[in-house]
Write an enzyme that holds these catalytic residues in place. Structure first.
Site, PDB file in Angstrom:
ATOM      1  CB  THR A 228      19.077  33.840  79.839  1.00 37.58           C
ATOM      2  OG1 THR A 228      19.265  34.765  80.925  1.00 37.58           O
ATOM      3  CG2 THR A 228      18.977  32.435  80.417  1.00 37.58           C
ATOM      4  CD  GLU A 248      27.990  38.502  85.743  1.00 33.36           C
ATOM      5  OE1 GLU A 248      26.852  38.794  86.168  1.00 33.36           O
ATOM      6  OE2 GLU A 248      28.833  37.905  86.426  1.00 33.36           O
ATOM      7  CB  CYS A 282      21.377  43.394  82.978  1.00 35.64           C
ATOM      8  SG  CYS A 282      22.872  44.065  83.712  1.00 35.64           S
TER       9      CYS A 282
END
Ligand code: NDP
Length: 480
Positions: A228, A248, A282
């Site tokens: 992120t 993503e 993830c």
């Protein structure tokens, strides 16, 4: 020692700088090859090649384009064993996992989008008695594709396949930590006859190569999978240039277990969803939320099975958890375990580095770790750890668990275990996650939208979503 090459304009070439970075085998903690320390000059050469190739690639008959891509997929299948071994050595994952999941999925990604491109239908909207609209979708141009280290060839192909199938040409950067299978892939592209410049692969650091791709004015679309924090940097760079962005990003996914679940299925799958690929996926469910009446039974059985997971040499067929990607990442994972203790958590099992005897004695292994007794709001329960560490917390009511599940900044995926059909749907609708699994995990249909809400990303991949991302829509209105 092997020196990996960049792939530019159909050629395997050295970086302009002539410099190389060390590539470490994480199971041994030793350098075993070198990769190009590329910079903006290599990216520039790649963009020129991709721009030149765009004319003919974007206009090539669909069936011909698809045939070349399908040939690449066949070559991946032919080299399954070699690619799986390379992925395991480069990344640290069990070779068995690379052979059964990563590499087969890489060829599946290419086949899926190559064939999809031949079934795209244009939209048309009739304005009764007045006009007819038709919408064309043309490839956007040179796409920038940046992928992470956890599922190297799997996620690399997941990005480049829809781009190439849509008629875009590509400048791609694999993670500097796992360049090997992208390098082997570039050789397969040469063998398959992919025209020069259609795909260009530049190896090196994110801050140099990745940044140069994101900043380049002739790359109008960036597809990125990674953390992120990096996603924010990319968005800040790309937004003022009005680039199309697909991000993503990370996750802190809840795994919700209701007392009426099928216990055996829930527990067996939860072991997988917690520790597959050393928890470096993830989509792993890192926060396990268990209904109070089932809590003790679940925790006891979960710990027993976690302790039985073999951690060790990724090349052994019996290994379930291999090495973490790097020493730095292992230290990060271990530091979160220390944080959990400071936050009042109990390390129910694991919690330390694992020393593996023999050739792997300097490798980066960590024991699968279960932590209990933490509040929902603590950092351990809010921040992404991305390793073999899960927390387990009890809950009483449905509304309570929904609030817990939605309490982080992330919103990638969630798993629900229950045999109550109405509740399963009710809870699914209230969870703020882009992907929900009910009574299963990581069951993937490549046609479905893939991506996260909140800080887990922007946009969706998969199926038509990906093909739309790499194309521009144009509406033509014709008066009747
Ligand atoms: P990073 O964000 O560190 O890196 C991802 C890629 O971006 C790497 O190729 C990296 O290069 C590159 N990069 C780094 N800085 C920049 C920059 N300034 N500009 C452009 N590119 C840059 O992520 P990781 O590789 O550590 O991957 C792990 C993360 O990925 C986790 O947070 C995980 O949740 C997320 N992830 C998300 C998935 C999803 O689908 N939502 C799937 C898989 C992982 P370099 O390696 O040189 O730093």
């Amino acid at each position: 020692m092997l020196k990996i090459s960049n792939y530019i304009n159909g050629q395997l070439v050295a970086p302009v700088s002539g410099s190389y970075l060390e590539n470490v085998n994480p199971a041994e903690g030793k350098v075993y090859s070198y990769l190009p320390d590329s910079d903006a000059r290599d990216v520039e050469a790649a963009v020129v090649a991709a721009q030149t190739a765009f004319q003919s690639w974007s206009q090539m008959p669909l069936a011909k384009r698809a045939a070349i891509l399908l040939k690449i997929a066949d070559l991946i299948d032919r080299d399954l064993d070699q690619l799986a071994l390379a992925e395991s050595v480069d990344q640290g994952k069990p070779v068995k996992l690379a052979k059964s999941v990563d590499i087969p999925r890489a060829s599946a990604n290419i086949r899926f989008f190559a064939t999809a491109s031949m079934h795209v239908a244009a939209e048309s909207h009739l304005m009764e008695g007045e006009a007819i609209n038709y919408t064309t979708r043309t490839p956007i141009g040179v796409a920038g594709c940046i992928s992470p280290w956890n599922l190297p060839l799997y996620l690399f192909t997941w990005k480049i396949a829809p781009a190439l199938a849509s008629g875009c040409t590509v400048v791609a950067k694999p993670s500097e930590l796992t360049p090997m299978t992208a390098f082997l892939f570039s050789k397969l592209c040469v063998e398959a006859g992919l025209p020069a410049g259609v795909l260009n692969i530049i190896h090196g650091l994110g801050k140099k190569v990745g940044q140069a791709i994101v900043e380049h004015p002739l790359i109008p679309a960036i597809s990125f999978t990674g953390g992120t924090v990096t996603g924010k940097t990319i968005a800040a760079t790309a937004a003022p240039m009005f680039k199309k962005l697909s991000l993503e990003l990370g996750g802190k996914n809840p795994n919700i277990i209701f007392a009426d679940c099928d216990f055996e299925e829930a527990i067996a799958t939860s072991i997988n969803s917690s520790f597959s690929n050393q928890g470096e996926i993830c989509l792993c469910g890192s926060r396990i939320l268990v209904e109070h009446s089932l809590y003790d039974r679940f925790v006891n059985e979960f710990i027993k099975r976690t302790q039985a997971l073999p951690v060790g040499d990724p090349l052994s067929e019996t290994t379930r958890l291999g090495a973490l990607i790097s020493e730095g990442h292992m230290q990060k994972v271990l530091s979160y375990i220390e944080l959990a203790k400071q936050e009042g958590g109990t390390i129910a099992c694991g919690g330390e580095r694992v020393k593996v005897a023999g050739r792997c004695e300097s490798g980066y292994f960590a024991a699968p770790t279960v932590i209990t007794g933490l509040p929902q709001t603590c950092r351990t329960n809010q921040e992404e750890i991305f390793g073999p560490v899960v927390t387990i917390m009890p809950f009483d009511a449905e509304e309570e668990v929904i609030a817990f599940a939605n309490s982080t900044a992330y919103g990638l995926s969630a798993t629900i275990w229950t045999n109550d059909l109405k509740r399963a749907h009710r809870v699914a609708h209230q969870l703020k996650s882009g992907i929900i699994w009910i009574n299963c995990w990581l069951l993937r249909d490549l046609r479905t939208p893939f991506g996260g809400m909140k800080q887990s990303g922007v946009g969706r991949e998969g199926g038509w979503e990906a093909m739309r991302f790499f194309t521009e829509a144009k509406n033509v209105c014709v008066k009747l």
